[in-house]
Scaffold this motif. Structure first.
Motif, PDB file in Angstrom:
ATOM      1  N   LEU A 308      36.412  55.691  56.990  1.00 51.95           N
ATOM      2  CA  LEU A 308      36.894  56.143  58.290  1.00 51.95           C
ATOM      3  C   LEU A 308      37.486  57.548  58.192  1.00 51.95           C
ATOM      4  CD1 LEU A 308      37.719  55.468  61.288  1.00 51.95           C
ATOM      5  CD2 LEU A 308      39.900  54.665  60.343  1.00 51.95           C
ATOM      6  N   ALA A 309      38.312  57.777  57.174  1.00 51.81           N
ATOM      7  CA  ALA A 309      38.943  59.081  56.997  1.00 51.81           C
ATOM      8  C   ALA A 309      37.899  60.167  56.759  1.00 51.81           C
ATOM      9  CB  ALA A 309      39.932  59.034  55.834  1.00 51.81           C
ATOM     10  N   ALA A 310      36.906  59.877  55.928  1.00 54.46           N
ATOM     11  CA  ALA A 310      35.870  60.871  55.617  1.00 54.46           C
ATOM     12  C   ALA A 310      35.053  61.223  56.857  1.00 54.46           C
ATOM     13  CB  ALA A 310      34.966  60.350  54.511  1.00 54.46           C
ATOM     14  N   ASN A 311      34.647  60.221  57.614  1.00 54.99           N
ATOM     15  CA  ASN A 311      33.846  60.465  58.815  1.00 54.99           C
ATOM     16  C   ASN A 311      34.648  61.195  59.887  1.00 54.99           C
ATOM     17  OD1 ASN A 311      31.601  59.218  57.690  1.00 54.99           O
ATOM     18  ND2 ASN A 311      32.078  57.209  58.571  1.00 54.99           N
ATOM     19  N   ASN A 312      35.905  60.783  60.064  1.00 55.16           N
ATOM     20  CA  ASN A 312      36.731  61.423  61.094  1.00 55.16           C
ATOM     21  C   ASN A 312      37.098  62.854  60.718  1.00 55.16           C
ATOM     22  OD1 ASN A 312      36.592  59.053  62.488  1.00 55.16           O
ATOM     23  ND2 ASN A 312      38.788  58.693  62.590  1.00 55.16           N
ATOM     24  N   LEU A 313      37.231  63.109  59.428  1.00 52.52           N
ATOM     25  CA  LEU A 313      37.547  64.465  59.003  1.00 52.52           C
ATOM     26  C   LEU A 313      36.381  65.411  59.315  1.00 52.52           C
ATOM     27  CD1 LEU A 313      39.517  66.412  57.733  1.00 52.52           C
ATOM     28  CD2 LEU A 313      38.672  65.726  55.466  1.00 52.52           C
ATOM     29  N   LYS A 314      35.165  64.943  59.185  1.00 50.28           N
ATOM     30  CA  LYS A 314      34.005  65.761  59.550  1.00 50.28           C
ATOM     31  C   LYS A 314      34.057  66.117  61.037  1.00 50.28           C
ATOM     32  CE  LYS A 314      30.921  63.709  56.086  1.00 50.28           C
ATOM     33  NZ  LYS A 314      29.724  62.846  55.885  1.00 50.28           N
ATOM     34  N   GLN A 377      62.362  72.028  61.390  1.00 46.14           N
ATOM     35  CA  GLN A 377      63.775  72.169  61.741  1.00 46.14           C
ATOM     36  C   GLN A 377      63.976  73.107  62.932  1.00 46.14           C
ATOM     37  OE1 GLN A 377      66.322  71.866  57.835  1.00 46.14           O
ATOM     38  NE2 GLN A 377      64.559  73.154  57.354  1.00 46.14           N
ATOM     39  N   GLY A 378      62.958  73.171  63.800  1.00 52.42           N
ATOM     40  CA  GLY A 378      63.032  73.973  65.001  1.00 52.42           C
ATOM     41  C   GLY A 378      62.753  75.449  64.811  1.00 52.42           C
ATOM     42  N   LYS A 379      62.491  75.880  63.564  1.00 53.33           N
ATOM     43  CA  LYS A 379      62.318  77.315  63.324  1.00 53.33           C
ATOM     44  C   LYS A 379      61.092  77.651  62.493  1.00 53.33           C
ATOM     45  CE  LYS A 379      65.708  76.992  59.525  1.00 53.33           C
ATOM     46  NZ  LYS A 379      64.772  77.106  58.404  1.00 53.33           N
ATOM     47  N   ASP A 380      60.635  76.739  61.667  1.00 55.15           N
ATOM     48  CA  ASP A 380      59.479  77.011  60.816  1.00 55.15           C
ATOM     49  C   ASP A 380      58.212  76.388  61.409  1.00 55.15           C
ATOM     50  OD1 ASP A 380      61.080  78.309  58.899  1.00 55.15           O
ATOM     51  OD2 ASP A 380      61.604  76.387  57.975  1.00 55.15           O
ATOM     52  N   PHE A 381      57.069  76.882  60.937  1.00 56.49           N
ATOM     53  CA  PHE A 381      55.752  76.340  61.288  1.00 56.49           C
ATOM     54  C   PHE A 381      55.427  76.491  62.779  1.00 56.49           C
ATOM     55  CE2 PHE A 381      57.653  73.506  57.929  1.00 56.49           C
ATOM     56  CZ  PHE A 381      57.185  74.270  56.872  1.00 56.49           C
ATOM     57  N   LYS A 382      55.718  77.659  63.293  1.00 53.75           N
ATOM     58  CA  LYS A 382      55.415  77.955  64.684  1.00 53.75           C
ATOM     59  C   LYS A 382      53.893  77.869  64.922  1.00 53.75           C
ATOM     60  CE  LYS A 382      59.591  78.898  66.156  1.00 53.75           C
ATOM     61  NZ  LYS A 382      60.261  78.059  67.176  1.00 53.75           N
ATOM     62  N   GLY A 383      53.537  77.229  65.992  1.00 52.53           N
ATOM     63  CA  GLY A 383      52.137  77.100  66.364  1.00 52.53           C
ATOM     64  C   GLY A 383      51.425  75.949  65.698  1.00 52.53           C
ATOM     65  N   PHE A 384      52.076  75.294  64.752  1.00 50.91           N
ATOM     66  CA  PHE A 384      51.425  74.189  64.039  1.00 50.91           C
ATOM     67  C   PHE A 384      51.570  72.876  64.805  1.00 50.91           C
ATOM     68  CE2 PHE A 384      51.539  77.108  60.485  1.00 50.91           C
ATOM     69  CZ  PHE A 384      50.390  76.767  59.761  1.00 50.91           C
ATOM     70  N   VAL A 385      50.519  72.086  64.730  1.00 55.90           N
ATOM     71  CA  VAL A 385      50.465  70.781  65.382  1.00 55.90           C
ATOM     72  C   VAL A 385      49.936  69.773  64.366  1.00 55.90           C
ATOM     73  CG1 VAL A 385      49.248  69.436  67.144  1.00 55.90           C
ATOM     74  CG2 VAL A 385      50.115  71.710  67.700  1.00 55.90           C
ATOM     75  N   ARG A 386      50.615  68.638  64.241  1.00 58.39           N
ATOM     76  CA  ARG A 386      50.094  67.587  63.360  1.00 58.39           C
ATOM     77  C   ARG A 386      49.178  66.666  64.147  1.00 58.39           C
ATOM     78  NH1 ARG A 386      53.599  62.727  60.903  1.00 58.39           N
ATOM     79  NH2 ARG A 386      53.169  61.957  63.001  1.00 58.39           N
ATOM     80  N   ILE A 387      47.982  66.507  63.620  1.00 58.04           N
ATOM     81  CA  ILE A 387      47.010  65.584  64.195  1.00 58.04           C
ATOM     82  C   ILE A 387      46.757  64.465  63.192  1.00 58.04           C
ATOM     83  CG2 ILE A 387      44.614  65.302  64.961  1.00 58.04           C
ATOM     84  CD1 ILE A 387      44.688  68.166  65.970  1.00 58.04           C
ATOM     85  N   GLY A 388      46.902  63.234  63.643  1.00 63.57           N
ATOM     86  CA  GLY A 388      46.535  62.084  62.826  1.00 63.57           C
ATOM     87  C   GLY A 388      45.079  61.745  63.111  1.00 63.57           C
ATOM     88  N   TYR A 389      44.226  61.916  62.103  1.00 69.00           N
ATOM     89  CA  TYR A 389      42.786  61.820  62.362  1.00 69.00           C
ATOM     90  C   TYR A 389      42.170  60.502  61.890  1.00 69.00           C
ATOM     91  CZ  TYR A 389      42.239  63.299  57.463  1.00 69.00           C
ATOM     92  OH  TYR A 389      42.303  63.398  56.089  1.00 69.00           O
ATOM     93  N   CYS A 390      42.989  59.545  61.487  1.00 64.82           N
ATOM     94  CA  CYS A 390      42.434  58.282  60.990  1.00 64.82           C
ATOM     95  C   CYS A 390      42.593  57.133  61.973  1.00 64.82           C
ATOM     96  CB  CYS A 390      43.043  57.939  59.641  1.00 64.82           C
ATOM     97  SG  CYS A 390      42.454  59.026  58.336  1.00 64.82           S
ATOM     98  N   CYS A 391      42.762  57.463  63.240  1.00 66.93           N
ATOM     99  CA  CYS A 391      42.668  56.461  64.301  1.00 66.93           C
ATOM    100  C   CYS A 391      41.195  56.080  64.441  1.00 66.93           C
ATOM    101  CB  CYS A 391      43.209  57.034  65.606  1.00 66.93           C
ATOM    102  SG  CYS A 391      42.463  58.632  66.037  1.00 66.93           S
ATOM    103  N   SER A 392      40.847  55.306  65.434  1.00 66.31           N
ATOM    104  CA  SER A 392      39.431  55.005  65.637  1.00 66.31           C
ATOM    105  C   SER A 392      38.683  56.302  65.937  1.00 66.31           C
ATOM    106  CB  SER A 392      39.244  54.015  66.786  1.00 66.31           C
ATOM    107  OG  SER A 392      39.539  54.635  68.032  1.00 66.31           O
ATOM    108  N   THR A 393      37.432  56.346  65.527  1.00 60.79           N
ATOM    109  CA  THR A 393      36.629  57.548  65.754  1.00 60.79           C
ATOM    110  C   THR A 393      36.521  57.852  67.244  1.00 60.79           C
ATOM    111  OG1 THR A 393      35.372  57.094  63.738  1.00 60.79           O
ATOM    112  CG2 THR A 393      34.389  58.628  65.317  1.00 60.79           C
ATOM    113  N   GLU A 394      36.423  56.798  68.064  1.00 61.05           N
ATOM    114  CA  GLU A 394      36.309  56.986  69.507  1.00 61.05           C
ATOM    115  C   GLU A 394      37.568  57.648  70.071  1.00 61.05           C
ATOM    116  OE1 GLU A 394      33.633  54.063  67.937  1.00 61.05           O
ATOM    117  OE2 GLU A 394      35.846  54.093  67.901  1.00 61.05           O
ATOM    118  N   GLN A 395      38.732  57.221  69.581  1.00 62.31           N
ATOM    119  CA  GLN A 395      39.986  57.804  70.074  1.00 62.31           C
ATOM    120  C   GLN A 395      40.122  59.248  69.624  1.00 62.31           C
ATOM    121  OE1 GLN A 395      43.742  55.780  71.083  1.00 62.31           O
ATOM    122  NE2 GLN A 395      44.374  56.415  69.047  1.00 62.31           N
ATOM    123  N   LEU A 396      39.752  59.532  68.384  1.00 59.75           N
ATOM    124  CA  LEU A 396      39.823  60.905  67.897  1.00 59.75           C
ATOM    125  C   LEU A 396      38.900  61.811  68.692  1.00 59.75           C
ATOM    126  CD1 LEU A 396      40.897  62.946  65.817  1.00 59.75           C
ATOM    127  CD2 LEU A 396      38.970  62.298  64.337  1.00 59.75           C
TER     128      LEU A 396
END
Length: 413
Positions: A308-314, A377-396
């Motif tokens: 699932l992780a490999a396919n969703n990462l593609k 901490q409210g100051k670092d990683f501006k513009g970054f978004v965490r995406i969890g990609y190992c949900c169902s492929t349809e949801q991703l």
């Protein structure tokens, strides 16, 4: 009085996840049901037969007492199998080296509460799950953040670590008490390979056998081309590993985690501290976890989730590199998360990730996690978004399509 800061990523998830149409902030591999779990051991199972088919090591006649306080021997034996490493020069772990806890979050909390006190020095990787440094800070420890290069997707510098480590004084007091890592890393998906871990362990050993706590909840989800590194338990006598059923095993709902440590004092101290809180885990949770970690079933779950992780990462890679305007990332090597940075091509700077994520949720019903709030901490990683990609492929797929349309609409404004 101990003061805990807001646990930003958990606050964010709690606020939005039940209302989201499409949750791709979640970091568990697509969750499984009792029906799914049973099907891994019996492919002919149906929803009608599951209620009468006993696949759990717990009968209906079992008295629902506290059960085995440290976890049943059967469950702890199955956990030990996860750490089998014939190549290791260290002895194999035994059930005595395992303490079963209420999720990995309780495992980590118990370790900090038991091992760290006011004035102690801790080094923790950054970015990572906030609890891995904030709990120690709340207990009065001084925490130095050992930083990943999130833009290049590189591990923290071992030379920087050497400079951070403090030596004890002549009486053996002071000095660095704990090094904390998260492998694979949340949120970046960066993996510390074996050679890196061996050098890290050597540095910790030469600095006075500093314990290394490795949060390994995403193990063994690795990209197919990445050589899976050993657990810290397999290479360092003073290593401590925490894991859980939530991420790689798709069973967050049973709230089962564990501590593995060869040092009996670590297990004993954590067990004694736990007497003041939850005492034990539920017999029901223990039974489900034991069934899921039975070797053939555990192998089937991991095979399912690795695929699932490999396919969703593609799929994610296609969107980030070709369809999401202004998006860029370093492809994760492991875990279930990607740290994607969105740029405003007109302004030539990162977007306001908090505003981006709020608008995405309000307008599209798609939930992702803002990097600066949840990991910076409210100051670092501006513009970054965490995406969890190992949900169902349809949801991703649905979530990425919605983000694509959202980004296009913002460019037209």
């Amino acid at each position: 009085m101990v003061q805990f800061p807001l646990f930003e990523v958990e606050q964010w998830m709690d606020k939005y996840e039940t209302a989201a149409k499409c949750n791709i902030a979640e970091t568990c591999c697509d969750s499984i049901s009792f029906q799914d779990l049973h099907s891994f051991s019996n492919p002919t199972c149906t929803s009608e037969s599951i209620s009468t088919t006993n696949f759990l090591p717990l009968s209906f006649s079992t008295k629902l007492t506290y059960g085995s306080i440290r976890g049943t021997i059967a469950l702890r034996q199955n956990i030990c199998r996860l750490y089998d490493s014939p190549e290791s020069s260290l002895s194999q772990v035994t059930p005595a080296d395992v303490l079963v806890t209420n999720g990995a979050i309780a495992a980590n909390f118990l370790l900090f509460y038991s091992l760290i006190g006011p004035g102690d020095h801790v080094i923790c990787v950054y970015p990572t799950y906030q609890a891995l440094y904030a709990v120690a800070q709340s207990l009065g420890a001084e925490v130095d953040l050992w930083k990943f290069d999130v833009v290049k997707g590189e591990n923290p510098s071992l030379e920087d670590l050497k400079k951070m480590i403090r030596k004890p004084d002549a009486d053996g007091e002071g000095g660095t008490k704990l090094i904390v890592i998260n492998n694979p890393n949340n949120p970046t998906g960066v993996v510390m390979p074996e050679e890196y871990l061996l050098e890290l362990a050597s540095i910790a050993h030469e600095s006075g056998n500093i314990p290394i706590l490795s949060d390994e909840v995403y193990r063994p989800i690795f990209r197919p081309d990445i050589v899976a590194p050993p657990s810290i338990i397999s290479i360092y006598e003073y290593g401590i590993s925490t894991g859980s059923m939530s991420k790689a095993f798709s069973l967050a709902g049973i709230r089962v985690g564990w501590i593995v440590a060869r040092d009996p004092n670590v297990i004993q101290t954590c067990a004694q501290a736990r007497d003041y809180t939850t005492i034990s885990i539920s017999q029901l949770d223990d039974a489900v976890a034991c069934a899921a970690l039975h070797p053939p079933i555990a192998s089937a779950i991991i095979a399912r989730n690795t695929e699932l992780a490999a396919n969703n990462l593609k799929l994610l890679d296609k969107y980030v590199n070709h369809r999401l305007v202004g998006a860029r990332y370093v492809q994760p090597q492991g875990a279930t998360t990607a740290f994607v940075q969105f740029w405003n091509p007109v302004a030539g700077e990162p977007v306001d990730d908090l505003e981006f994520c709020r608008e995405l949720m309000e307008k599209e019903g798609v939930l992702v996690a803002p990097g600066s709030l949840c990991f910076g901490q409210g100051k670092d990683f501006k513009g970054f978004v965490r995406i969890g990609y190992c949900c169902s492929t349809e949801q991703l797929q649905a979530g990425l399509e919605a983000i694509e349309q959202f980004v296009k609409q913002k460019r037209q404004l």
